[in-house]
Design a protein around this motif. Structure first.
Motif, PDB file in Angstrom:
ATOM      1  N   ASN A  29       0.806  -1.221   0.000  1.00 16.41           N
ATOM      2  CA  ASN A  29       0.000   0.000   0.000  1.00 16.41           C
ATOM      3  C   ASN A  29       0.841   1.274   0.000  1.00 16.41           C
ATOM      4  OD1 ASN A  29       1.024  -0.038   2.580  1.00 16.41           O
ATOM      5  ND2 ASN A  29      -0.946   0.236   3.613  1.00 16.41           N
ATOM      6  N   SER A  31       3.203   1.954   2.201  1.00 18.59           N
ATOM      7  CA  SER A  31       3.736   2.166   3.532  1.00 18.59           C
ATOM      8  C   SER A  31       5.076   1.441   3.678  1.00 18.59           C
ATOM      9  CB  SER A  31       2.741   1.653   4.575  1.00 18.59           C
ATOM     10  OG  SER A  31       3.241   1.813   5.881  1.00 18.59           O
ATOM     11  N   THR A  51       0.694   6.383   5.637  1.00 17.50           N
ATOM     12  CA  THR A  51       0.730   7.159   4.397  1.00 17.50           C
ATOM     13  C   THR A  51      -0.327   8.254   4.467  1.00 17.50           C
ATOM     14  OG1 THR A  51      -0.904   5.764   3.293  1.00 17.50           O
ATOM     15  CG2 THR A  51       1.408   5.076   3.141  1.00 17.50           C
ATOM     16  N   THR A  53      -2.732   8.659   2.454  1.00 18.71           N
ATOM     17  CA  THR A  53      -4.027   8.036   2.202  1.00 18.71           C
ATOM     18  C   THR A  53      -4.601   7.445   3.484  1.00 18.71           C
ATOM     19  OG1 THR A  53      -3.415   7.509  -0.080  1.00 18.71           O
ATOM     20  CG2 THR A  53      -5.246   6.262   0.879  1.00 18.71           C
ATOM     21  N   MET A  54      -3.746   6.779   4.264  1.00 17.53           N
ATOM     22  CA  MET A  54      -4.195   6.199   5.523  1.00 17.53           C
ATOM     23  C   MET A  54      -4.641   7.297   6.495  1.00 17.53           C
ATOM     24  SD  MET A  54      -1.112   3.389   5.727  1.00 17.53           S
ATOM     25  CE  MET A  54      -1.510   2.608   7.295  1.00 17.53           C
ATOM     26  N   MET A  88      -8.709  -5.660   7.899  1.00 16.03           N
ATOM     27  CA  MET A  88      -7.796  -6.276   6.940  1.00 16.03           C
ATOM     28  C   MET A  88      -8.078  -7.765   6.948  1.00 16.03           C
ATOM     29  SD  MET A  88      -3.592  -6.430   6.872  1.00 16.03           S
ATOM     30  CE  MET A  88      -3.449  -7.943   7.854  1.00 16.03           C
TER      31      MET A  88
END
Length: 253
Positions: A29, A31, A51, A53-54, A88
């Motif tokens: 992803n 990271s 990140t 996005t996270m 997840m």
């Protein structure tokens, strides 16, 4: 989990004697993952870089515990059956093991994991948790909105047993949880205004020195020293990125 592994490295080095490497392993992803090495040898855990996005999705700096289960897929299904959610799905990482990230019914996140022993040592056991030693996680505290529900959820999911309970007045009980007769943590009905979460409490050699190190390296003490049963002292803090943790140990002479 932190947006700046390099920025928190001096904090953990001075407070706990840990080393966080300057570079990590790239993740799918975007990271990076870095193993945390204890000064005394072995590994204390890991650092996953958050990140943008996270972070944009609402993920904030925090510690997430890993709890062992022999069948991750079955535990994921059981989590959902008990009202938890899957963040997840069960995934196998070569050389690491099978894992999934989930939450309990109140929203506290944790990993389920069945690790793979290192090559040549099939009977190896993780020592990230040790109820007595400095540099290790000594206690896992669940701060939750529904201690009663949590006291049913985790024994049903992971086979934990309930130990002694300490009354906290109108809030309810501070309920110890055990694995094979060893107290590994507790369910705490006092959230302190925060959302449900697991708080790791790490052992230190000398708690007042650890408190001074927290303040000298950009951390913040959020609850001052309190004596705990057995005569040691504990306090809570945040690291420079805002991730909460607890620290426990003896006072100096």
């Amino acid at each position: 989990m932190t947006p700046d592994p390099g920025g928190v490295a001096p904090f953990y080095r001075e407070v706990l004697g840990w080393e966080i490497p300057a570079e990590g392993h790239s993740m799918p992803n975007g990271s990076e993952y870095r193993e945390i090495r204890r000064g005394s040898g072995g590994y204390a855990g890991g650092v996953l870089s958050l990140t943008s996005t996270m972070s944009d999705s609402g993920m904030q700096p925090h510690w997430v515990p890993y709890f062992h289960t022999q069948d991750v897929d079955a535990a994921v299904a059981k989590t959902q059956e008990l009202g938890g959610q899957v963040h997840m799905p069960a995934t196998t990482m070569e050389g690491v093991g099978r894992m999934a990230m989930v939450t309990d019914a109140q929203g506290a996140s944790f990993y389920l994991m069945d690790p793979v022993p290192p090559p040549g040592d099939p009977n190896a056991q993780s020592d990230a948790f040790d109820a007595q030693k400095p540099g290790h996680c000594r206690w896992n505290e669940l701060n939750t909105t529904d201690a009663g529900a949590a006291s049913e959820f985790y024994p049903a999911l992971l086979g934990w047993t309930l130990g002694m309970a300490m009354p906290m007045g109108p809030l309810g009980d501070y309920q110890f949880v055990e694995v094979d007769g060893v107290a590994i943590g507790a369910i705490n009905p006092d959230l302190g205004g925060e959302r449900p979460h697991w708080l790791p409490i790490f052992g230190v050699k000398e708690v007042e020195a650890a408190k001074a190190a927290v303040e000298a390296t950009g951390g913040r003490v959020t609850q001052d020293l309190q004596e705990i049963p057995g005569g040691e002292f504990a306090f809570t803090a945040t690291d420079p990125s805002g991730a909460a943790l607890g620290l426990v140990g003896p006072k100096g002479a």
